[in-house]
Design a protein around this motif. Structure first.
Motif, PDB file in Angstrom:
ATOM      1  N   GLU A 185       9.434  29.439  61.891  1.00  0.00           N
ATOM      2  CA  GLU A 185       9.378  28.659  63.229  1.00  0.00           C
ATOM      3  C   GLU A 185       8.079  27.796  63.247  1.00  0.00           C
ATOM      4  N   ASP A 186       7.192  28.365  62.105  1.00  0.00           N
ATOM      5  CA  ASP A 186       5.902  27.806  61.897  1.00  0.00           C
ATOM      6  C   ASP A 186       5.853  26.201  61.153  1.00  0.00           C
ATOM      7  N   ALA A 187       7.189  25.831  60.848  1.00  0.00           N
ATOM      8  CA  ALA A 187       7.411  24.686  60.070  1.00  0.00           C
ATOM      9  C   ALA A 187       7.278  23.636  61.130  1.00  0.00           C
ATOM     10  N   LYS A 188       6.180  23.007  61.003  1.00  0.00           N
ATOM     11  CA  LYS A 188       6.032  21.841  61.688  1.00  0.00           C
ATOM     12  C   LYS A 188       5.276  20.555  61.413  1.00  0.00           C
ATOM     13  N   PRO A 189       6.157  19.903  60.487  1.00  0.00           N
ATOM     14  CA  PRO A 189       5.443  18.763  59.812  1.00  0.00           C
ATOM     15  C   PRO A 189       5.580  17.584  60.671  1.00  0.00           C
TER      16      PRO A 189
ATOM     17  N   ASN B 216       2.638  22.824  55.840  1.00  0.00           N
ATOM     18  CA  ASN B 216       3.047  21.516  56.491  1.00  0.00           C
ATOM     19  C   ASN B 216       2.031  20.383  56.150  1.00  0.00           C
ATOM     20  N   LYS B 217       0.813  20.554  55.884  1.00  0.00           N
ATOM     21  CA  LYS B 217      -0.008  19.865  55.191  1.00  0.00           C
ATOM     22  C   LYS B 217       0.480  18.890  54.058  1.00  0.00           C
ATOM     23  N   LEU B 218       1.122  19.674  53.094  1.00  0.00           N
ATOM     24  CA  LEU B 218       1.698  19.254  52.002  1.00  0.00           C
ATOM     25  C   LEU B 218       2.963  18.608  52.208  1.00  0.00           C
ATOM     26  N   ILE B 219       3.803  19.100  53.234  1.00  0.00           N
ATOM     27  CA  ILE B 219       4.865  18.347  53.346  1.00  0.00           C
ATOM     28  C   ILE B 219       4.580  16.921  54.042  1.00  0.00           C
TER      29      ILE B 219
ATOM     30  N   THR C  74      -1.493  27.278  45.172  1.00  0.00           N
ATOM     31  CA  THR C  74      -2.462  26.905  45.942  1.00  0.00           C
ATOM     32  C   THR C  74      -2.204  25.479  46.524  1.00  0.00           C
ATOM     33  N   TYR C  75      -2.872  25.109  47.681  1.00  0.00           N
ATOM     34  CA  TYR C  75      -2.607  23.575  48.049  1.00  0.00           C
ATOM     35  C   TYR C  75      -3.180  22.558  47.208  1.00  0.00           C
ATOM     36  N   GLU C  76      -4.400  22.493  46.704  1.00  0.00           N
ATOM     37  CA  GLU C  76      -5.096  21.875  46.007  1.00  0.00           C
ATOM     38  C   GLU C  76      -4.255  21.740  44.514  1.00  0.00           C
ATOM     39  N   ASP C  77      -3.830  22.658  43.908  1.00  0.00           N
ATOM     40  CA  ASP C  77      -2.917  22.729  42.744  1.00  0.00           C
ATOM     41  C   ASP C  77      -1.664  21.853  42.724  1.00  0.00           C
ATOM     42  N   SER C  78      -1.052  22.057  44.026  1.00  0.00           N
ATOM     43  CA  SER C  78       0.238  21.569  44.303  1.00  0.00           C
ATOM     44  C   SER C  78       0.139  20.101  44.340  1.00  0.00           C
TER      45      SER C  78
END
Length: 380
Positions: A101-105, A79-82, A44-48
């Motif tokens: 292709e969805d990688a858009k930091p 992307n948020k995490l990056i 998960t995002y939060e755990d990360s």
């Protein structure tokens, strides 16, 4: 032999994809004698975010879509995490996604050396080879939170500032005080990084340390390297004039190609000829190679007898390097300035350019003395 431990965070919510990475890591650890990968997983995002704050990682492998905790809107959690990592941490990032292709930091592009994007259909061993390449460069270890810079900063805080901080109390403006402390911290870091920590001896600099790229200053300044019509120039206008904007012209010195400086070109060729004979003969390094290498190194140190009027600057990326030619000067109005800034020579090296330029034009000669007369006086 102790293996270097590489700590990896795997952010992935699909168990089968986690298993692929775990199996690949196990194979890597079994076959590699120098490195051992240890990892933690998060789904998960939060755990990360929590794990990143708790531990010190060398690399993060991130899936873009963590379906269990999708944020509102179209932005993917990966992307948020990056974006958070690039703003808060100094570790390389690998995206492993079914939809690369969805990688858009926000602040990274495909040319970034510490950001790589892989499809989940690609062999996971390629990811581990990329991690190994990063670790072997030494950069991530040097700059991460537990690296040597943190150790130096600890010393600077407790050994230097704690004993002398009252020297800064006279600065009333807190913003000015902070900048002064940061500059002093930088100077102390340079002192620590310039010596060998084991015996205190001075260490040679890598040629890449010669430059600052991309340049930090937007305005023109002493030490900038400029490009125009496939030629290169070095700004020689004194730093004090440029800092106070008291100049009406910018003084440039042309950077001459290595091959156009005959003394250097012949010395370089002699060295490579000697090296070819040495490698072909499979003998111990002969004196001829050592002598020609030392002769070439004198040009690099600007200490060769034929280098008067020149200053060596090394190649860097697309910049071919060359010699700052104190004999080829041009003065240009800053209002009509077609030159493009491409690099800045770091202050550790640019100050020597200024010194040698001044020395070159401040030379004074004297009439020759009659040696026979002096010998007669000394012998009487």
């Amino acid at each position: 032999m102790n293996r270097y431990e590489i700590k990896v965070l795997i952010v992935e919510d699909k168990k089968d994809h986690i298993q692929v990475l775990e199996d690949t890591i196990e194979e890597f650890n079994e076959s590699n004698e120098n490195y051992l990968i240890k990892y933690k997983t998060s789904s998960t995002y939060e755990d990360s975010l929590s794990i990143l704050l708790e531990d010190d990682f060398d690399v993060a492998i991130i899936d873009l879509s963590l379906s269990n905790t999708r944020l509102s809107g179209e932005t993917l959690e990966g992307n948020k995490l990056i974006n958070i990592i690039t703003k808060k941490l100094r570790i390389p990032i690998i995206v492993r996604s079914g939809h690369p292709e969805d990688a858009k930091p926000d602040d990274l592009n495909d040319d970034n050396e510490f950001y790589k994007v892989y499809s989940k259909s690609e062999d996971a061993s390629e990811i581990l080879n990329q991690i190994k390449t990063w670790i072997e460069s030494g950069l991530s270890q040097a700059l991460k939170a537990s690296g040597p810079i943190e150790e130096y900063l600890q010393n600077i805080f407790w050994v230097h500032f704690s004993e002398n901080f009252n020297q800064w109390n006279s600065i009333e403006d807190k913003s000015t005080q902070q900048k002064s402390l940061l500059r002093y911290t930088f100077y102390l870091l340079q002192e620590y990084l310039g010596i060998n920590g084991e015996d205190g001896s001075f260490e040679p600099f890598h040629s890449a340390e010669f430059y600052i790229y991309p340049p930090v200053r937007n305005n023109l300044f002493f030490g900038d390297i400029l490009s125009h019509n496939d030629e290169y120039y070095f700004i020689l206008t004194p730093a004090c004039e440029m800092a106070q904007e008291k100049y009406s012209k910018v003084l440039l010195a042309k950077i001459t190609n290595f091959e156009d400086v005959s003394g250097f070109s012949s010395t370089k060729q002699q060295f490579f000829d000697a090296m070819k004979q040495y490698t072909d003969s499979e003998m111990d390094v002969p004196k001829k190679v050592t002598k020609s290498r030392d002769e070439l190194a004198r040009w690099f140190r600007n200490g060769h007898s034929n280098s008067l009027g020149y200053h060596f600057i090394p190649p860097y990326s697309d910049f071919p390097g060359g010699f700052i030619d104190f004999q080829q000067l041009v003065s240009i109005s800053p209002d009509d300035f077609p030159y493009q800034k491409i690099l800045t020579v770091s202050s550790q090296f640019s100050k020597d350019v200024s010194s040698r330029f001044s020395l070159y034009y401040a030379r004074q000669g004297q009439p020759n003395l009659n040696p026979d007369t002096i010998i007669n006086i000394l012998s009487s």
